[in-house]
Design a protein around this motif. Structure first.
Motif, short mmCIF file in Angstrom:
data_model
loop_
_atom_site.label_atom_id
_atom_site.label_comp_id
_atom_site.label_asym_id
_atom_site.label_seq_id
_atom_site.Cartn_x
_atom_site.Cartn_y
_atom_site.Cartn_z
N LEU A 114 0.87 -1.26 0.01
CA LEU A 114 0.00 0.04 -0.03
C LEU A 114 0.92 1.08 -0.02
O LEU A 114 0.45 2.08 -0.77
N ARG A 118 0.93 4.30 -2.76
CA ARG A 118 0.67 5.55 -2.31
C ARG A 118 1.95 6.59 -2.74
O ARG A 118 1.69 7.44 -3.43
N PHE A 167 -6.45 3.05 1.96
CA PHE A 167 -6.01 3.96 1.07
C PHE A 167 -6.36 5.42 1.49
O PHE A 167 -5.34 6.27 1.42
#
Lengths: 197, 197
Positions: A114, A118, A167
């Motif tokens: 993740l 990002r 997220f």
């Protein structure tokens, strides 16, 4: 998405929010009707910008989702019938990345996947399968990342929800939806709404 | 759950994990078959101990969920046909609390409701509706907490997933499932499993 075919998406700076659009692949008429509707409503409620029902059209789902958006506000586009292949290549051509949610991918909790997504600061096309997906989805031609929400079989709707919540770091659950005709006032007990017709 | 009718659940100390059992209310045969299956599989994959399909039986769903548990391991019970009223009162009588997931409840992101639930250190019966739930669900007789995952309409499957992920702080996504016949080895690309028959 209107712009995705015309302009290259610039890398986001620190203050820009990365956008997410959900691509639902493998929808089967009737059999998947309610699940796909839930997937689309989850996308909308948890911060995605829009939803693509690829390779098929289903007017009932489109109508159900657009009705929710008209009543509950916010901007959320619903497209259908686009080929997944075209959608993926257009998305990549304009600088976006593709994330495929699958039980086989890198575990969102056990890995840094993740963070890597990002850090790219690019808009994300989030591919959510229904039936067994083509093996090609796992290849570099399609997915930049394969992400699992745990490595157990469960539900694309659940996987999507956890991905979006993580997220957007929970911010999606408190954002306002503009031009809403109906709005819930959260409370400990009972049901309270404000209606603007 | 076998013990819930016989012994009072003690308040958990710091090292004990609070348990969660999911109660699915309002299941409609056929119409809700796939969604309820997804809800049950989400419960299992994201750390709940078991699943109660209240007020109705549906052998197909039971079989589908138990088949997953046999193959993918871990302990997860599936019960059906119990009345919701009986299940709630039994749960409370043995010291557990009831949390009702609803779009109208306290927003999990904007309030401290999750902290208050965790601080009680009691096992949780998590009530997840399908069709419109009886108003009684919001009352003190039933729910100790009404919790919303955002205040927009979306999906009980999505709401359950986010609640479990936050409640267990992501630990549920990396826990082992004992006696699994099949296990996924997560990886960046492709599908890798280990099979023990």
């Amino acid at each position: 998405m209107e712009n995705s075919k015309q302009t290259i998406k610039p890398r986001k700076d620190e203050t820009d929010m990365q956008e997410i659009v959900v691509l639902r692949w493998g929808h089967r008429l009737q059999r998947d009707a309610r699940l796909t509707t839930h997937v689309a409503l989850t996308a909308r409620a948890l911060g995605a910008s829009g939803f693509l029902l690829s390779d098929i059209t289903d007017e009932k789902i489109k109508e159900a989702v657009e009705k929710v958006t008209r009543s509950w506000g916010g901007k959320f586009f619903f497209e259908m019938g686009t080929s997944w292949r075209g959608a993926v290549s257009d998305w990549k051509a304009t600088g976006g990345i593709v994330v495929h949610l699958t039980a086989y991918g890198e575990n969102i909790q056990a890995s840094n996947v993740l963070e890597r997504i990002r850090n790219l600061r690019k808009d994300v096309l989030l591919v959510v399968g229904s039936q067994k997906v083509p093996r090609e989805f796992f290849s570099k031609n399609v997915s930049d990342f394969n992400v699992s929400i745990g490595n157990q079989p469960h539900s694309e709707c659940a996987a999507l929800a956890v991905f979006l919540d993580r997220f957007f770091e929970g911010k999606e659950l408190v954002k306002g939806f503009g031009n809403a005709k109906i709005r819930i006032i959260p409370q400990e007990r009972g049901k309270k709404t404000v209606v603007n017709r």
